[in-house]
Design an enzyme around this catalytic site. Structure first.
Site, PDB file in Angstrom:
ATOM      1  N   HIS A  19      13.490  20.745  -9.346  1.00 48.25           N
ATOM      2  CA  HIS A  19      14.710  19.505  -9.332  1.00 48.25           C
ATOM      3  C   HIS A  19      14.271  18.674  -9.355  1.00 48.25           C
ATOM      4  O   HIS A  19      15.087  17.450  -8.561  1.00 48.25           O
ATOM      5  CB  HIS A  19      15.501  20.095  -8.114  1.00 48.25           C
ATOM      6  CG  HIS A  19      16.232  21.117  -8.025  1.00 48.25           C
ATOM      7  ND1 HIS A  19      16.478  21.851  -7.155  1.00 48.25           N
ATOM      8  CD2 HIS A  19      17.379  22.297  -9.343  1.00 48.25           C
ATOM      9  CE1 HIS A  19      17.543  23.426  -6.736  1.00 48.25           C
ATOM     10  NE2 HIS A  19      17.532  23.566  -8.519  1.00 48.25           N
TER      11      HIS A  19
ATOM     12  N   GLY B 261      20.658  26.655  -7.383  1.00 49.51           N
ATOM     13  CA  GLY B 261      20.470  26.464  -6.994  1.00 49.51           C
ATOM     14  C   GLY B 261      19.793  25.239  -5.887  1.00 49.51           C
ATOM     15  O   GLY B 261      20.180  24.424  -6.474  1.00 49.51           O
TER      16      GLY B 261
ATOM     17  N   ASN C 186      30.815  18.392  -3.761  1.00 46.43           N
ATOM     18  CA  ASN C 186      31.668  18.533  -3.988  1.00 46.43           C
ATOM     19  C   ASN C 186      32.556  19.483  -2.982  1.00 46.43           C
ATOM     20  O   ASN C 186      33.465  19.789  -2.268  1.00 46.43           O
ATOM     21  CB  ASN C 186      32.389  19.683  -5.287  1.00 46.43           C
ATOM     22  CG  ASN C 186      31.994  19.508  -6.146  1.00 46.43           C
ATOM     23  OD1 ASN C 186      33.116  17.554  -6.933  1.00 46.43           O
ATOM     24  ND2 ASN C 186      31.351  19.446  -7.110  1.00 46.43           N
TER      25      ASN C 186
ATOM     26  N   GLU D 180      21.009  14.589 -14.729  1.00 49.64           N
ATOM     27  CA  GLU D 180      19.983  14.963 -15.393  1.00 49.64           C
ATOM     28  C   GLU D 180      19.865  14.737 -16.444  1.00 49.64           C
ATOM     29  O   GLU D 180      18.580  14.374 -17.108  1.00 49.64           O
ATOM     30  CB  GLU D 180      19.456  16.518 -14.799  1.00 49.64           C
ATOM     31  CG  GLU D 180      19.473  16.561 -13.187  1.00 49.64           C
ATOM     32  CD  GLU D 180      18.647  18.888 -12.753  1.00 49.64           C
ATOM     33  OE1 GLU D 180      17.661  18.448 -12.777  1.00 49.64           O
ATOM     34  OE2 GLU D 180      19.722  19.404 -12.757  1.00 49.64           O
TER      35      GLU D 180
END
Length: 393
Positions: A177, A207, A329, A380
């Site tokens: 990540h 993940g 969220n 990303e």
């Protein structure tokens, strides 16, 4: 206008975005699913318009050809959009690739050589690269999930096992990540106007991973040799006693592949609560389901433990940031975690925390003098697009 086509090739999927690195706008977003199955699904979105096709998609080559056809058919035209590069998300760069890298045949071979470190991901990434290079005559750039964590100090990336075995088999902490952690930590610095921050970033999706970043440099992260280590995730266990693997083999008779499947696909929230979607787990917990309540408690406990540990690694904390699907969220989760970390000086404003927004924001109370809590949506694809542009400049 110059744009970058960002591709993320999975074993049976192809995600893509056409991105303007300068404005940050996604001109088109799409997903090809069920590649290699009898009936594939292609979804192509341009603004509020969505085109969906269901048809056999035998391989990634056909998937990309269909995608390119939709760009011609419903737009936006890649030629008119000024595509100058294709940016590829590559999961594992090992120690060989610590920067965005323009792809040639040697780089493709290098990524293939890393397949033993990422057997579930790198083969699909390589397939996507090979197909795209055949069909799109522009520079191609590999952006590696592991690259941001190439700066980890030796004590942070070294496992305490036989040094010769570790060296021979390239066993160390790589982290994943990284594109998200880099993007989010940079956005925090931009929003606050400081580049000397001690940050902890929690990337919480299906993940999940944590990072410790000081002055823009990563010094620790929760994922390790693989994405299995660290936080509790949707279907992954995160940290556990390695001897559990031996125990399951000796006592339960599970072989390596069965244990691999158990820990990566049948564990985490799913393993405890029977469901891996945080919204479903939260709803079940609020209805009093004991398994869901336990799953949330275990999930929170691991988060709290990691933030405390990384605060110690950093020698203090200036900002705690939540990102990705769950982090962005789930206001209740943010509140619960921050409340448990009040001893670090963290605090959260309930009204600010309840606001849903696509913008980076501070959710600490006005005038708070301690470390700040922020919510920063990750992007990303935009990060890959911008890194690809920089690589070909």
């Amino acid at each position: 206008m110059s744009t970058v086509l960002v591709l993320n090739s999975g074993s049976s999927s192809l995600k893509y975005q056409l991105v303007s690195p300068e404005s940050g706008e996604a001109l088109a977003v799409g997903l090809v699913e069920k590649i290699g199955e009898p009936q594939g699904i292609l979804t192509h979105e341009v603004g509020d318009d969505e085109t969906t096709r269901e048809l056999p998609i035998p391989d990634h080559g056909e998937a990309l050809r269909l995608v390119l056809g939709l760009f011609d058919e419903v737009g936006p035209s890649l030629e008119k959009a000024g595509v100058v590069a294709v940016g590829h998300r590559v999961v594992h760069g090992g120690t060989d690739y610590s920067q965005p890298t323009v792809i040639d045949d040697d780089v493709v071979a290098g990524i293939e050589a890393l397949v033993p470190l990422a057997p579930l991901h790198n083969p699909a990434n390589v397939t996507g690269i090979k197909v795209a290079r055949e069909l799109l005559d522009v520079p191609h750039v590999a952006v590696f999930d592991t690259a941001f964590f190439a700066t980890l100090p030796e004590p942070a990336y070294t496992y305490a096992i036989d040094a010769d075995v570790a060296k021979e088999h390239r066993i160390r902490r790589y982290g994943f990540h990284g594109t998200s952690h880099q993007y989010v930590s940079e956005r925090v610095s931009q929003v606050l106007g400081r580049d000397d921050l001690k940050q902890i970033v929690l990337h919480l999706g299906n993940g999940a991973s944590a990072s410790a970043v000081t002055s823009g440099v990563a010094v620790d992260t929760s994922m390790g040799l693989t994405p299995l280590e660290g936080l509790v995730m949707g279907t992954r266990s995160g940290d556990l006693d390695p001897a559990i693997v031996f125990h399951l083999n000796r006592v339960a008779g599970l072989d390596v592949d069965q244990v691999d499947n158990l820990l990566n696909k049948q564990s985490g929230l799913k393993g405890i609560a029977g469901r891996n979607d945080m919204r479903e787990v939260r709803s079940a917990a609020e209805a009093g389901d004991p398994a869901a309540l336990l799953a949330l408690a275990v999930y929170r406990h691991r988060l709290i433990k990691y933030v405390g540990a990384y605060a110690a690694v950093l020698g203090g904390i200036d900002v705690l940031t939540f990102t990705a699907g769950v982090g962005e969220n789930s206001a209740p989760l943010r509140a619960e975690v921050v409340e448990a970390l009040a001893f670090l000086g963290l605090a959260i404003d309930p009204a600010k925390n309840a606001v849903r927004s696509k913008e980076p924001r501070v959710v600490s109370p006005d005038g708070h003098q301690g470390p700040l809590v922020m919510v920063v949506p990750t992007n990303e694809e935009l990060a890959i697009a911008r890194q690809s542009m920089a690589a070909i400049a």
